[in-house]
Write an enzyme that holds these catalytic residues in place. Sequence first.
Site, PDB file in Angstrom:
ATOM      1  N   HIS A  82       0.842  -1.199  -0.256  1.00  0.00           N
ATOM      2  CA  HIS A  82       0.002   0.061   0.122  1.00  0.00           C
ATOM      3  C   HIS A  82       1.240   1.396  -0.067  1.00  0.00           C
ATOM      4  O   HIS A  82       0.268   2.591  -0.293  1.00  0.00           O
ATOM      5  CB  HIS A  82      -1.275   0.028   1.253  1.00  0.00           C
ATOM      6  N   ASP A 219       1.441  -7.865   1.898  1.00  0.00           N
ATOM      7  CA  ASP A 219       1.641  -6.176   2.099  1.00  0.00           C
ATOM      8  C   ASP A 219       2.565  -5.945   1.860  1.00  0.00           C
ATOM      9  O   ASP A 219       3.491  -5.250   2.773  1.00  0.00           O
ATOM     10  CB  ASP A 219       0.533  -5.383   3.160  1.00  0.00           C
ATOM     11  N   SER A 639       3.783   2.261   8.208  1.00  0.00           N
ATOM     12  CA  SER A 639       3.958   1.630   7.104  1.00  0.00           C
ATOM     13  C   SER A 639       5.025   0.624   6.361  1.00  0.00           C
ATOM     14  O   SER A 639       5.579   1.769   6.067  1.00  0.00           O
ATOM     15  CB  SER A 639       2.635   1.970   5.909  1.00  0.00           C
TER      16      SER A 639
END
Length: 704
Positions: A82, A219, A639
């Site tokens: 992402h 991810d 992240s």
Amino acid sequence: MKKLLLTLTCLFSLAARADEGMWTLYNLPPAIFLQMQQEGFSLSYDQLYKSDNAVKNAVVNFGGFCSGVVVSPDGLVFTNHHCGFEAIRSHSTVEHDYMLNGFVANSYEEELPNKRLFVSFMIEQTDVTDSLNAIGLSRLPVSRIGQFVDSVENAWQKEIRHRDSTLRCEIKPFYEGNKYYLTTYRDYNDVRLVFALPKSMGKFGGETDNWMWPRQTCDFSVFRIYADPETNGPADYSERNVPYHPKSWAPVSLRGYKPGDFSMIMGYPGSTSRYLSSYGIKERRDAINKSMVQAREVKQSIMLRHMLASEAVRIKYDSKYAHSSNYWKNSLGMNKCIDSIGLIQQKADFEARLRQWQDTTGYLRGLLDFEKLEKLYQQRYNARRAVIYWNETWGSEADQMTVRGRRVHSGMPISGPDGNKRKQYIEFEDNSEAWDLDTDRELLAALMQNYRENIEERYWPDFFHTVDKKFGGSFEKYVDYLYKKSALMQNKKIYLFRKDYDKDPGVVYGQDIIATLADIRADMKHVSEQIYEQEKWLCAAKLRMEQDLPNYSDANFTMRLTYGQVGEYSLGGRPSGYYTTARSLWEKMQRASENVEYFAEPVMHELMASKDFGQYTDSLTGTMQLCFLSNNDITGGNSGSPVFNGRGELMGLAFDGNWDSLSSDIFFDRQLARTISVDIRYVLYMMERWGHADRLLREISPRR
């Protein structure tokens, strides 16, 4: 005896908070480092921060919005899928949809450059509070602090670049402005896409699973840093650039983990507000989060409908929708947690103790005033809501092309002959690849109507009255008029001449919404400055009252360390489990007919149904583990952060927190707060078995 009891109390408090904290590395408290060693960290402090091969040297700020880690001698960078979303989307077309189908570069030549994407390495950090105070910072009113710090930063930047032209510096406030640190960075601006899974795996579960546990999302995405071929230093994109060769990189481990194993995350957490007052938390819940949730529900329903109807629209709006929905759900979860744990009352109770301590010691008497702080937040409430709705409608969180680079404002560069306004113009690049006409028009009309329904008239742009008088109150008709009559709304390269400014309805529209924001900010300015000062004193009082304990500063997108252990949590007597398996993912895939977000290609079903995961099989559980939990302390910006074991080896990438502790930006719940990370063995398995990326795996050389 009293001294002994105080010491024991402090040690007990430290142990109770061992897993909480976003610690700066250059001044890591000795008590914290000792605690890390006791929990299983086996490297020295120099190996963590100071030496040429220090762990911190492999960690990067990825693009100014995420974190990442260098994993090879040729500059490969791992981050989350992402985090690479927009880069992947920007290279996608209907014919070559890398977002949908994934991307694998089989050579350096196939690796894809990305405009405006960079990575930053932190070189060093120092406390410059005393230096700033010595030249006048402490004597300034709040309104002048920002400008003062910027001017000093610019001056110091020149000095640093005189010594080394590849460096830049930032001065940022810490501890609510009670401290200031100078951080030096080296930026690399040539960063290329190397590997991306199909969206079905990189964002498996979509919004259904977002912030939830158990998770099976793979991810990750892979990029490479390129450098000047002569110096190995930063360079703008050029075909002659070569892969960057770092002095050290993060070793990748296949050893795995078990409950209680040491877990350390290093990255760039974006923003937390752990020192925020009870009044500030109430504003966050009611004025900010509730407003954001309501506006984004309007926005996302329109986006989704258009995305489902057209593949071309889906490609354009995929990352916009993902970003919007991510924080929509985060705000929902945060408000749920604020209420479920009674956080506002908890903070109020702490503030009552702090008042009592203040009355006893006299510290900051006449400066920190709790009654004043409460009244200030009440005064700001309506304007704060208006800012959120303005931003969701027209600002940085809006997704229409009309407000992303095409508003006319005084700071835009003017071309043409000097002194001849009739021939002077502003040039706008064609950005039609980023937006869709029908989607844009419907979004703009719906969001303006929503703004009108939720915000008091004093904060309406002037053209709202034009909508009433000329278009019968219909924003749809007004938007049709804008797109028909304004040069700004055309999907092509535009040259808008200055002589036509006042005639163009898009310019009038843009000037009105900018003026509206200025009015809202003017109403907030004095009150916000006073709130800033009171919150600063509140933090200072807490630090003084707890001076025998180590305290970390709120996150501000500078490098931080958080440590803890791998492990599950329990909610309502139900254990969560600490990892997920390939089998659990395969089972979810079988439910794609019920939920499209569980769709995956047939090859993914085959990979997850395998009986042999080879070297990626966990030695304890006999299966391949996909994602795992740890009690590390993270927030947005983390992240893509590397998750290290006690030997400083990479065992995963952090990508999410859990729904049950989404108030963690303002309160860390030690019992419930967990980080969700993708297991590095899952990452490598997909690179090998799906991507057949043997050249990359040889480059990484994972350790057994």
